[in-house]
Each structure stands twice: as structure tokens, then as C-alpha cells.
Enzyme design. Sequence first.
Site, PDB file in Angstrom:
ATOM      1  N   ASP A 335      31.145  39.211  48.241  1.00 43.41           N
ATOM      2  CA  ASP A 335      32.386  38.692  48.351  1.00 43.41           C
ATOM      3  C   ASP A 335      33.374  39.644  48.668  1.00 43.41           C
ATOM      4  OD1 ASP A 335      32.726  40.189  45.934  1.00 43.41           O
ATOM      5  OD2 ASP A 335      32.841  38.407  44.591  1.00 43.41           O
ATOM      6  N   ASP A 337      37.176  41.273  47.528  1.00 43.86           N
ATOM      7  CA  ASP A 337      38.038  41.454  46.419  1.00 43.86           C
ATOM      8  C   ASP A 337      39.613  42.175  46.892  1.00 43.86           C
ATOM      9  OD1 ASP A 337      36.178  40.345  44.523  1.00 43.86           O
ATOM     10  OD2 ASP A 337      35.429  42.450  44.246  1.00 43.86           O
ATOM     11  N   ASP A 425      38.268  37.075  45.752  1.00 45.39           N
ATOM     12  CA  ASP A 425      38.840  37.262  44.497  1.00 45.39           C
ATOM     13  C   ASP A 425      40.218  37.831  44.786  1.00 45.39           C
ATOM     14  OD1 ASP A 425      36.743  36.055  43.467  1.00 45.39           O
ATOM     15  OD2 ASP A 425      35.850  38.031  42.870  1.00 45.39           O
TER      16      ASP A 425
END
Length: 501
Positions: A335, A337, A425
Site C-alpha cells: 500500500d 502511506d 493510508d
Amino acid sequence: MFRAPVVPRARKRSRPADATVSGREGVKFEDVRLYLVERKMGRSRRSFLTQLARSKGFIVEDVLSDDITHVVSEDNQASSLWKWLRECALKNLPDMHVLDVGWFTDSMREGRPVAVETRHLIQCQMNPSAGQGSAPTAQAVVSQYACQRRTTTENNNKIFTDAFEVLAESYEFNEIEGPCLAFRRAASVLKSLSWAVQCLEATRNVPCLGEHTKAVMEEILRYGRSFEVEKILSDERYRTLKLFTSVFGVGPKTADKWYRGGLRSFSDVLGDRGIRLNRMQQSGFLHYGDISRAVSKAEARALRNIIDEAVHAITPDAVLALTGGFRRGKEFGHDVDFIVTTPELGKEKNLLPSIIKRLTKQRILLYCDYQASTFDMSKLPSYRFEAMDHFAKCFLIMRLEGSQVEGGLHLAEGDSRGWRAVRVDLVAPPMDRYAFALLGWSGSRQFERDLRRFARLERNMLLDNHALYDKTKKEFLAATTERDIFAHLGLEYIEPWQRNA
């Protein structure tokens, strides 16, 4: 020649008779036992330094034994010193600190045993006559703490670390924390080595390698594989939990519950009318093909441009930082961040809702879970470890167009779509907490875990994503940069790309 009588049988540290300490202050540091190497130092200087240390409450032993925690040497050739120490046949040698006299000098100045840093360690040189790929006859002393080791992009011991990761994950699925952490620590240490382990003898001075880890390594060295790891990989429960936990929003407890309910595949889960998936899990299954595939550095840069544009349209003076594996120089990640904040304290509270609103209008937000801040400085310091901080954050799945990515999307073969879903995120700490959040969200997980352990055990401090608290002084230590935090801890600064522990 080195001269030091070696006691064949270790004595118990708890006996006060062992502590030959003169001076009215007595022993202050029961867990630290020094041995000063006389060679090069000389008898008279050794005697003077011994009396100095004892007057400050240190235990200094006249005899080298397995009780010693710190061996201090001056002007000795590293290879000769280590050769002599090995010849002494000390069982506890791997756990001893072998140090230059500089550590002793620093400790005398501070009036306490200072933390062992890389600059204090007496490094052993590689055998120049050894051929390429040969095991070293003497290797650099390795710290037990990841925050005192600089990692490289190359993992010379992948065959071992891959096995340890499987074992750690298996223990995690079974909620057995001790062995799980032990294998992760061992993997972290082996990743930091600049040489490939070719025989177990070469790891004698490498910390964090217990009996179980060495048994696995020995099996791999002998047979080219670990039978224990192969058994785990073929275990139905392990394979099923690994499959289920690969879904966004599904943790080990939920995965185990599904397994115990007789479910073995995604189709079993999705076809079971008794299971109610939450929003996160629904999105996890819906976009599984995309978000289970690695994100490229080019895709992370494209997402940074999107977030940067949104943030600065809301607040021109906002601060945005890419964190996680990509900040550590990784080419791929699971992912992306980001930390986002504003120079003006309090203004960051409305930042994430505004960003979410803007991304929603752009029709690129596929999923959003926003969690408001519960951060309260008055409740710090926290004396218990918490996996997640209390800053405002949101967990997103974003639609990324191929036209926005330099070199194109990282798609599966045969995928003709012009877009993909990516996990993102965002976390929004107050500006005065920015340095702590940046350090914590940059990782790696093992680096952060050891950094906090070092702060607690070596510095009597408490560190988390919110603050650094000095328990001795009973005060919080301010920091505007990561370097400030390292300086407070007395550590050499380690760049983000050297933290892949």
C-alpha cells in the site's frame, strides 16, 4: 601475548562477594561487569582505570569469565583480540560487548554505563585470504538492536530469512508471541549481515539466534531446505489462514473463525449466508485482484501527486510526506502511506475530512474508513505497547488511472483496463508530533520495535508515535526532526533507506 586467567565455571552474578568494589558508594550497576584487557593498556593504567570505575559504582573483575558483560580493550588489533577471546572458550562470548576504551571513557564521564553504539564496538576484519563467497573467520560485531544496524538492499541470507518469516507467521496465527518475535528478530539480524552464512560456526557472535533458529539454519545448510517449514507450508490451516488474511479487513482471528467453520476458499466465504462481511471486507473481496498485487514506485509517486494536489488546494502551507516502505527505498509495496499536517496547530483536525470530500468529488475514492483523532497529550506517556497511534487517519482504496503513472500501471497479464485500485493510508498528526509520527510510520516494523526496546532498556525512556518521555528526568523531550529523536537516544542517525530490518 594476551594474559588473563580464565575461570572454567561461571559464577552466579547475585553473590556480593563477586563484586570487588572499593569506595563508599558501593555497587550501583549490578547487571554490568567489566573486564579491562591489560595488553597494550599496561598494568598501571589498567589498575588506575579499575579503581576509577569501582569508585563510580561499577563492578570490574580481575578475571575473565562467562560473568563478564563488557570487555574493554585499548589499541589492540581487532583480529588478534577476537582470536584470543575465542581461544578462551567462553560460552557467553556472543552476548558480551567487546568495546574500545572510548565506551569506558564515555561511561566514566556520564557516571553510568552508556548505551553501546556502533562507534564503541571493536570490529573484526574479514580474512583477506578468504576467497569470494567464503565464510569469514571473523566478522563485524552485530548489535542486537535493529536501530544500531544499517541495512542494505541486498539480503545475502534470503534462504534463512524466508524460512524464519514462515515460522514467525505460523506462530502468529497460533497467537504464540514469544517464538514469533524471536524468529522475526533472527530474520532481521541475518538481513543486516554483509556476508552469506555458509556454516553455523560463523554465526557464533551474531546475536538473536537461539537454539531453534540455529537448528533450522543447520537443517537448511545440510539439506538445502527446512523440513519444519515445508510441513507448515503444506498444512491446511496455515494455507487457509494465509489466504483469508490476504483480504483487506480480515485479521487472524476472523480467518481462524472461518476456518473452524469449515470454510477453505473465497467461494466458501462468499457463498456462506451466515457470514456478514463488514464494509472493509466487502471492498477487500471486490478489489482483491488489484490490492493483493504489489504497488510500484511509479504508482506511489503518481498517488503522491494526486494527494499533494488535493492537500495544497485545501491548505497551501500543508506538509505532506510519503512514508512506509517507499520512503525506505522499496521498489514495490502493498500500500502507500502518507503523513499530512499543517504548521498551525489545530488546523490539521479538519484536513482529512476535506481531503476525503475532494477525492470523492473527483470520483476516485472506491472505499473510505475515516477515524477521528483520539490523541490526548495528558494521557501520555503510555506504559503499554499499542499497535496503532491515536492521530486522525483514514484507510482508503483509490482509483488510479494509467495515464497518471509514468511507465504505466502494474497490472496483471492480460488486464486491459486503464486503471487499478490501490490501498492508501493517510494520517494527520499535530505539527509538534510530526517527527514522532514520521519516524513511526516509516518503519520497518522490526526497526521500530527495536528502537522502542532500545529506548526503554538502554535509555530508560518511552518512545511511541506520539512522544519521547525520559523516565529519569520525568519530562517529555521535544523533537522537530527524526534526527532530534535519534540524538535524544544517543544513537547515530540512520537514513530511512537503511531501516529495512
